[in-house]
Each structure stands twice: as structure tokens, then as C-alpha cells.
Design a protein around this motif. Structure first.
Motif, short mmCIF file in Angstrom:
data_model
loop_
_atom_site.label_atom_id
_atom_site.label_comp_id
_atom_site.label_asym_id
_atom_site.label_seq_id
_atom_site.Cartn_x
_atom_site.Cartn_y
_atom_site.Cartn_z
N LEU A 81 26.39 9.96 -56.89
CA LEU A 81 26.00 10.51 -58.18
C LEU A 81 27.21 10.71 -59.09
N ARG A 82 28.30 11.19 -58.50
CA ARG A 82 29.51 11.45 -59.29
C ARG A 82 30.10 10.13 -59.81
N LEU A 83 30.14 9.12 -58.94
CA LEU A 83 30.68 7.82 -59.36
C LEU A 83 29.82 7.20 -60.46
N GLN A 84 28.49 7.44 -60.37
CA GLN A 84 27.59 6.93 -61.41
C GLN A 84 27.85 7.63 -62.72
N LYS A 85 28.00 8.96 -62.62
CA LYS A 85 28.22 9.78 -63.81
C LYS A 85 29.51 9.36 -64.51
N ASN A 86 30.51 9.01 -63.71
CA ASN A 86 31.79 8.60 -64.30
C ASN A 86 31.81 7.13 -64.69
N GLY A 87 30.69 6.46 -64.50
CA GLY A 87 30.58 5.07 -64.92
C GLY A 87 31.33 4.07 -64.05
N LEU A 88 31.67 4.46 -62.81
CA LEU A 88 32.38 3.54 -61.93
C LEU A 88 31.43 2.61 -61.19
#
Lengths: 111, 224
Positions: free
Chosen positions: A53-60
């Protein structure tokens, strides 16, 4: 403030997840199995979901629901351009730090 | 795949869980769905991933605790922290739909009631928009407070071995009854203010019907 220790771990985990996704798009459970097979049992189960979820949120990475071979729709994760860049950075940093740390820790006298 | 379809699939697949896993996962699901400010689509997607993972693990003899850890609330909080917020443009039709539903049904009930009553007695069909608006705002406030209170009760009851469902039900019922009584009392003593106009039973019926029809069409379009 987050401790250096947990920051370091977070960065390394992010790198591992990004590296698995770079090879080929995976869905959640598949990713956990791959991490397990590599030997990263600690992050192989539920802990990957907050990371994803965090990687998605940061657009990675980006997730996409797709039909899978065995039937159900699954959310597959793809590396984005920003993710590619982040992975290069993490890999570079890892190279810098792993060699001296390895030398230091593995070179200790036994006993 | 939209959120509605994911919810349906989730309901179907959840039945395959063992009782122990269903208890753990069920609480996780309610806890996350209670966060109304989060993107529904993203929440349902991650809930589906967790369910798939749990079902796979179950086949290998693992429990939800083995997979997600023995602090479900902490795990859920971590997910919530990273879930994106719902876009405002999706919240407005959601809340608007609820208000429209209530107003629509109120108008239809009013129409039906006045039609029946007018057979027996003289009915005052005058409406004072200012007074009506005040009462509506009061009811809305009461409904929101009650909903928030019930959600808090539910949230507190999650992730526990023992639950006092009956006590919570009584608390929620009491809150609802007290709020309703307060609204009725204030309504009774509120003087009629401002301008007024005639609003006959059939006009009330018609406006309510059109309103509900529009909402129904809107929902149908969204589901398609």
C-alpha cells in the motif's frame, strides 16, 4: 522520529519487494511465496500488504485487477518508472553499505 | 472490477473460512470498512487480497494469526495509514443519496398520511420552509451523532475474545430513543416561522416519488 534501524530495514524491504516485482508482475500471495522462497520468511506473510500500500501511495508500483489463469480476479503489481528509479537508488546504496558491513561483521575473530 | 462486485465476491469467499479465521478476518473487515473517509475501491481491493491470502494459507494449515500476526488492530491500523482517502466527488453523491432517500420517503409518507387523514378530518397542508429546514437540520444532527456513536460501539467491540453484544444493543437503542424523544419534543414546541405555502398530499406524493425515482436511476447507472 523513526529510528535509523527501522528506516534501514524499511528501505531494504522496499528494495526486495520492488526487485521481485521488477522481474515480473505478481499478486499479493505470489509475492509472499517468492519472498519466502528467497529466504525472507519475516516479510513473507501479512506484513507485505502495508508495504504494498505504501509503495502504491508513493507511486513506485501500481496495482491492476486482472483475471488470473486459475480463475479469480487478482490484483497484479507493476513497477512504475519512479519505482524503477527508486530500485536503482536502493541497489546503489546497498552496494555501498553491504561490502564494508560484510567485511566488518564477517571478519570478526571467532570466539 | 468495482467495489460492489468485490464486496459480493468477498461475501461468497468468506464462507470458505474456518470459524476461527472468519472471526479474525471478519473483525478486520468491519474495522476497515468503518473508515468511511478511505477510498472504498482501494479498501475492498486490499480486503480481497487478504482474504485470498488467508484462504491459501488455510489450505496449508495456517491460521489468520500466523499470517497477519496476533495484533489484528495494529495490523489494520497500519493498512489504514497507507490507504488513500476517498475522493470528495465520490462522497458527495453518497451522502446526497442518503439525504435524498430520507426526504423522498418522508414526502411520500406525508402524502399518504394526509390523503388518509383528510377523509376524516380537516388537515393543515401548509408548509413553513424555514421551520421545516430547522427540523430537518436537527434530525440530521441527531442521526449523525447516533451513527457515530453506534460505530464507536462496534469499533470498541472488535478484536475481543468476549463480547457484550446485549449491553451494546441496549446502549444503542437507548441513544436512538433519547435522540428521537428530544427531536419530537423540540418539534412540538418550535413555533411556526417565516413564510408558508400550500403543499397538498398529491404534490407531496409526486415530489417524493420523482426524487426516489431519480436516486434509483442514479444507483442503477453506477452499478452498471
Amino acid at each position: 522520529m523513526m529510528s535509523i534501524r527501522s528506516q534501514l530495514l524499511k528501505g531494504i524491504l522496499d528494495g526486495c519487494v520492488l526487485a521481485v516485482i521488477e522481474k515480473e508482475p505478481v499478486y499479493g500471495y505470489e509475492l509472499s511465496q517468492k519472498l519466502l522462497n528467497i529466504g525472507l520468511a519475516e516479510v513473507s506473510e501479512g506484513t507485505i500488504y502495508p508495504i504494498l500500500l505504501r509503495l502504491q501511495k508513493n507511486g513506485l508500483i501500481r496495482g491492476e485487477m486482472r483475471p488470473s489463469e486459475s480463475g479469480p480476479n487478482r490484483k497484479y503489481y507493476f513497477l512504475t518508472e519512479a519505482g524503477q528509479e527508486a530500485l536503482e537508488n536502493i541497489t546503489g546504496e546497498w552496494k555501498q553499505i553491504s561490502k564494508p558491513v560484510n567485511q566488518l561483521l564477517m571478519g570478526r575473530r571467532e570466539g | 472490477m468495482n467495489a460492489q462486485k468485490l464486496i459480493k465476491e468477498n461475501n461468497r469467499k468468506r464462507e470458505m473460512l474456518t470459524a476461527e479465521n472468519e472471526a479474525y478476518y471478519g473483525d478486520l473487515l468491519i474495522y476497515i470498512r468503518l473508515q468511511f473517509s478511505l477510498s472504498e475501491q482501494q479498501s475492498e481491493e486490499v480486503l480481497m487480497e487478504l482474504l485470498e491470502h488467508l484462504l491459501e494459507g488455510q489450505k496449508a494449515g495456517k491460521t489468520a494469526k500466523d499470517i497477519f500476526g496476533d495484533d489484528p488492530r495494529g495490523f489494520a491500523d497500519e493498512l489504514i495509514e497507507h490507504l488513500p482517502k476517498e475522493e470528495k466527488r465520490k462522497l458527495i453523491p453518497f451522502i446526497g443519496g442518503i439525504i435524498g432517500d430520507i426526504v423522498g420517503w418522508l414526502l411520500i409518507i406525508r402524502g399518504g398520511l394526509f390523503l388518509v387523514l383528510s377523509q376524516f378530518t380537516e388537515v393543515d397542508t401548509k408548509v413553513h420552509p424555514l421551520s421545516a429546514l430547522l427540523i430537518a437540520l436537527m434530525i440530521a444532527g441527531f442521526v449523525i451523532i447516533t451513527i457515530v456513536y453506534v460505530f464507536k460501539l462496534v469499533e470498541r467491540s472488535l478484536f475481543r475474545e468476549k463480547r457484550n453484544t446485549r449491553k451494546d444493543t441496549i446502549k444503542a437503542g437507548f441513544a436512538g430513543a433519547a435522540g428521537m424523544a428530544a427531536v419530537l419534543l423540540i418539534t412540538k414546541f418550535l413555533p411556526e416561522m417565516g413564510p408558508s405555502f400550500e403543499f397538498s398530499w398529491w404534490a407531496s406524493f409526486l415530489v417524493g416519488g420523482i426524487l426516489l425515482g431519480l436516486i434509483y436511476l442514479g444507483k442503477k447507472r453506477k452499478a452498471a
